[in-house]
Design a protein around this motif. Structure first.
Motif, PDB file in Angstrom:
ATOM      1  N   HIS A   1     -60.012  41.744 -40.895  1.00 18.99           N
ATOM      2  CA  HIS A   1     -61.424  41.937 -40.571  1.00 18.99           C
ATOM      3  C   HIS A   1     -61.885  40.695 -39.811  1.00 18.99           C
ATOM      4  CE1 HIS A   1     -65.772  43.066 -42.038  1.00 18.99           C
ATOM      5  NE2 HIS A   1     -65.692  42.877 -40.721  1.00 18.99           N
TER       6      HIS A   1
ATOM      7  N   PHE B   1     -63.428  34.977 -35.341  1.00 19.10           N
ATOM      8  CA  PHE B   1     -63.080  34.356 -36.619  1.00 19.10           C
ATOM      9  C   PHE B   1     -62.990  35.434 -37.686  1.00 19.10           C
ATOM     10  CE2 PHE B   1     -67.458  34.590 -38.250  1.00 19.10           C
ATOM     11  CZ  PHE B   1     -68.187  34.659 -37.060  1.00 19.10           C
ATOM     12  N   HIS B   2     -62.358  35.080 -38.805  1.00 22.81           N
ATOM     13  CA  HIS B   2     -62.186  36.046 -39.892  1.00 22.81           C
ATOM     14  C   HIS B   2     -63.485  36.217 -40.680  1.00 22.81           C
ATOM     15  CE1 HIS B   2     -57.855  36.602 -39.409  1.00 22.81           C
ATOM     16  NE2 HIS B   2     -57.783  35.311 -39.146  1.00 22.81           N
TER      17      HIS B   2
ATOM     18  N   HIS C   1     -67.274  43.855 -35.152  1.00 23.45           N
ATOM     19  CA  HIS C   1     -66.290  43.806 -36.230  1.00 23.45           C
ATOM     20  C   HIS C   1     -64.993  44.424 -35.707  1.00 23.45           C
ATOM     21  CE1 HIS C   1     -69.291  43.289 -39.647  1.00 23.45           C
ATOM     22  NE2 HIS C   1     -70.091  43.772 -38.712  1.00 23.45           N
TER      23      HIS C   1
ATOM     24  N   LEU D   1     -64.455  38.996 -36.690  1.00 21.68           N
ATOM     25  CA  LEU D   1     -65.752  39.106 -36.014  1.00 21.68           C
ATOM     26  C   LEU D   1     -65.646  38.426 -34.667  1.00 21.68           C
ATOM     27  CD1 LEU D   1     -68.074  38.111 -39.004  1.00 21.68           C
ATOM     28  CD2 LEU D   1     -67.699  40.420 -38.133  1.00 21.68           C
TER      29      LEU D   1
ATOM     30  N   GLY E   1     -77.565  48.649 -40.247  1.00 21.42           N
ATOM     31  CA  GLY E   1     -77.027  47.772 -41.287  1.00 21.42           C
ATOM     32  C   GLY E   1     -76.696  46.378 -40.812  1.00 21.42           C
ATOM     33  N   GLN E   2     -77.349  45.937 -39.731  1.00 19.54           N
ATOM     34  CA  GLN E   2     -77.079  44.588 -39.210  1.00 19.54           C
ATOM     35  C   GLN E   2     -77.734  43.545 -40.108  1.00 19.54           C
ATOM     36  OE1 GLN E   2     -78.552  43.894 -35.223  1.00 19.54           O
ATOM     37  NE2 GLN E   2     -77.418  41.987 -34.996  1.00 19.54           N
ATOM     38  N   GLU E   3     -76.905  42.607 -40.600  1.00 18.86           N
ATOM     39  CA  GLU E   3     -77.439  41.552 -41.472  1.00 18.86           C
ATOM     40  C   GLU E   3     -77.679  40.259 -40.705  1.00 18.86           C
ATOM     41  OE1 GLU E   3     -74.596  41.241 -44.618  1.00 18.86           O
ATOM     42  OE2 GLU E   3     -75.212  43.139 -45.533  1.00 18.86           O
ATOM     43  N   VAL E   4     -76.812  39.984 -39.732  1.00 19.92           N
ATOM     44  CA  VAL E   4     -76.938  38.731 -38.974  1.00 19.92           C
ATOM     45  C   VAL E   4     -77.461  39.062 -37.576  1.00 19.92           C
ATOM     46  CG1 VAL E   4     -75.740  36.687 -38.140  1.00 19.92           C
ATOM     47  CG2 VAL E   4     -74.998  37.766 -40.283  1.00 19.92           C
TER      48      VAL E   4
ATOM     49  N   ILE F   1     -72.050  28.636 -37.177  1.00 22.66           N
ATOM     50  CA  ILE F   1     -70.586  28.689 -37.012  1.00 22.66           C
ATOM     51  C   ILE F   1     -70.214  28.218 -35.606  1.00 22.66           C
ATOM     52  CG2 ILE F   1     -68.672  30.342 -36.734  1.00 22.66           C
ATOM     53  CD1 ILE F   1     -69.692  31.709 -39.308  1.00 22.66           C
TER      54      ILE F   1
ATOM     55  N   LYS G   1     -63.461  43.760 -45.259  1.00 26.41           N
ATOM     56  CA  LYS G   1     -63.519  45.155 -45.689  1.00 26.41           C
ATOM     57  C   LYS G   1     -62.225  45.888 -45.370  1.00 26.41           C
ATOM     58  CE  LYS G   1     -68.042  44.047 -45.711  1.00 26.41           C
ATOM     59  NZ  LYS G   1     -68.467  42.678 -45.346  1.00 26.41           N
TER      60      LYS G   1
ATOM     61  N   ASN H   1     -72.960  46.748 -35.596  1.00 27.89           N
ATOM     62  CA  ASN H   1     -74.136  47.257 -36.288  1.00 27.89           C
ATOM     63  C   ASN H   1     -75.383  46.768 -35.570  1.00 27.89           C
ATOM     64  OD1 ASN H   1     -72.543  48.450 -38.319  1.00 27.89           O
ATOM     65  ND2 ASN H   1     -72.412  46.514 -39.418  1.00 27.89           N
TER      66      ASN H   1
ATOM     67  N   HIS I   1     -72.494  40.836 -32.710  1.00 24.19           N
ATOM     68  CA  HIS I   1     -71.109  40.660 -33.145  1.00 24.19           C
ATOM     69  C   HIS I   1     -70.410  41.997 -33.231  1.00 24.19           C
ATOM     70  CE1 HIS I   1     -73.679  40.998 -36.736  1.00 24.19           C
ATOM     71  NE2 HIS I   1     -72.671  41.595 -37.338  1.00 24.19           N
TER      72      HIS I   1
ATOM     73  N   ILE J   1     -65.828  36.593 -43.774  1.00 21.93           N
ATOM     74  CA  ILE J   1     -65.744  35.928 -45.086  1.00 21.93           C
ATOM     75  C   ILE J   1     -65.588  36.937 -46.227  1.00 21.93           C
ATOM     76  CG2 ILE J   1     -68.221  35.831 -45.690  1.00 21.93           C
ATOM     77  CD1 ILE J   1     -67.725  32.816 -46.318  1.00 21.93           C
ATOM     78  N   ALA J   2     -65.989  38.175 -46.006  1.00 20.46           N
ATOM     79  CA  ALA J   2     -65.888  39.221 -47.036  1.00 20.46           C
ATOM     80  C   ALA J   2     -65.194  40.433 -46.417  1.00 20.46           C
ATOM     81  CB  ALA J   2     -67.272  39.590 -47.556  1.00 20.46           C
TER      82      ALA J   2
HETATM   83  P1  AMP Z   1     -73.435  42.781 -40.125  1.00 23.07           P
HETATM   84  O1  AMP Z   1     -73.786  43.425 -41.432  1.00 23.07           O
HETATM   85  O2  AMP Z   1     -72.915  43.742 -39.104  1.00 23.07           O
HETATM   86  O3  AMP Z   1     -74.553  41.906 -39.601  1.00 23.07           O
HETATM   87  O4  AMP Z   1     -72.188  41.849 -40.444  1.00 23.07           O
HETATM   88  C1  AMP Z   1     -72.291  40.528 -40.846  1.00 23.07           C
HETATM   89  C2  AMP Z   1     -70.926  40.112 -41.314  1.00 23.07           C
HETATM   90  O5  AMP Z   1     -70.880  38.702 -41.368  1.00 23.07           O
HETATM   91  C3  AMP Z   1     -70.555  40.622 -42.714  1.00 23.07           C
HETATM   92  O6  AMP Z   1     -69.359  41.412 -42.632  1.00 23.07           O
HETATM   93  C4  AMP Z   1     -70.349  39.333 -43.510  1.00 23.07           C
HETATM   94  O7  AMP Z   1     -69.303  39.433 -44.462  1.00 23.07           O
HETATM   95  C5  AMP Z   1     -70.033  38.333 -42.424  1.00 23.07           C
HETATM   96  N1  AMP Z   1     -70.327  36.952 -42.746  1.00 23.07           N
HETATM   97  C6  AMP Z   1     -71.461  36.435 -43.287  1.00 23.07           C
HETATM   98  N2  AMP Z   1     -71.367  35.104 -43.409  1.00 23.07           N
HETATM   99  C7  AMP Z   1     -70.150  34.750 -42.916  1.00 23.07           C
HETATM  100  C8  AMP Z   1     -69.451  33.515 -42.766  1.00 23.07           C
HETATM  101  N3  AMP Z   1     -69.990  32.340 -43.138  1.00 23.07           N
HETATM  102  N4  AMP Z   1     -68.214  33.534 -42.232  1.00 23.07           N
HETATM  103  C9  AMP Z   1     -67.654  34.690 -41.855  1.00 23.07           C
HETATM  104  N5  AMP Z   1     -68.249  35.897 -41.960  1.00 23.07           N
HETATM  105  C10 AMP Z   1     -69.478  35.927 -42.486  1.00 23.07           C
END
Ligand code: AMP
Length: 110
Positions: free
Chosen positions: A36, A26-27, A97, A38, A88-91, A7, A32, A82, A95, A29-30
């Motif tokens: 919302h 930026f906003h 939220h 980031l 619960g960190q996915e990326v 991004i 909550k 996160n 960042h 994508i999903a």
């Molecule tokens: P986390 O679980 O704290 O790592 O949050 C990762 C966040 O990134 C989640 O809320 C996702 O919805 C968001 N996310 C993933 N891919 C994208 C994207 N391409 N653009 C915007 N947000 C995204």
């Protein structure tokens, strides 16, 4: 490269809110919540455990600009970062939220 790094480079599009030389908002994508957003640093930092006081100061100032831009500074919002597996960190790129636009519940967390 993880998704947020893509991004930053523009390889993946995003709905930008604010940007300067060091940070991007930026906003999500999903979303909550009705709002919302980031906020990410452009430099590569895995999570809050790796933050420095200098970066935290600059990031806080940027986050305050973002909530003003979003019009939620006075109505209120929630700021979350996160960290790691249990957090619960996915990326794996630091960042925050920003959640707002409605009276938020305090959810059951486990
Ligand atoms: P986390 O679980 O704290 O790592 O949050 C990762 C966040 O990134 C989640 O809320 C996702 O919805 C968001 N996310 C993933 N891919 C994208 C994207 N391409 N653009 C915007 N947000 C995204």
């Amino acid at each position: 490269m993880n998704i947020f790094e893509k991004i930053i480079t523009g390889e993946i599009p995003s709905k930008k809110i604010l940007e300067n030389s060091k940070f991007l908002a930026f906003h999500d994508i999903a979303p909550k919540a009705p709002i919302h957003a980031l906020v990410i640093p452009k430099q590569s930092i895995k999570d809050f455990n790796a933050i420095t006081p200098e970066l935290m100061k600059e990031m806080s100032e940027f986050i305050l600009e973002v909530v003003e831009e979003l019009g939620i500074k006075e109505s209120g919002y929630r700021l979350i970062t996160n960290i790691g597996n249990d957090g619960g960190q996915e990326v794996p790129h630091l960042h925050f939220h920003i959640l707002g636009g409605a009276k938020l519940k305090w959810p059951e967390l486990i």
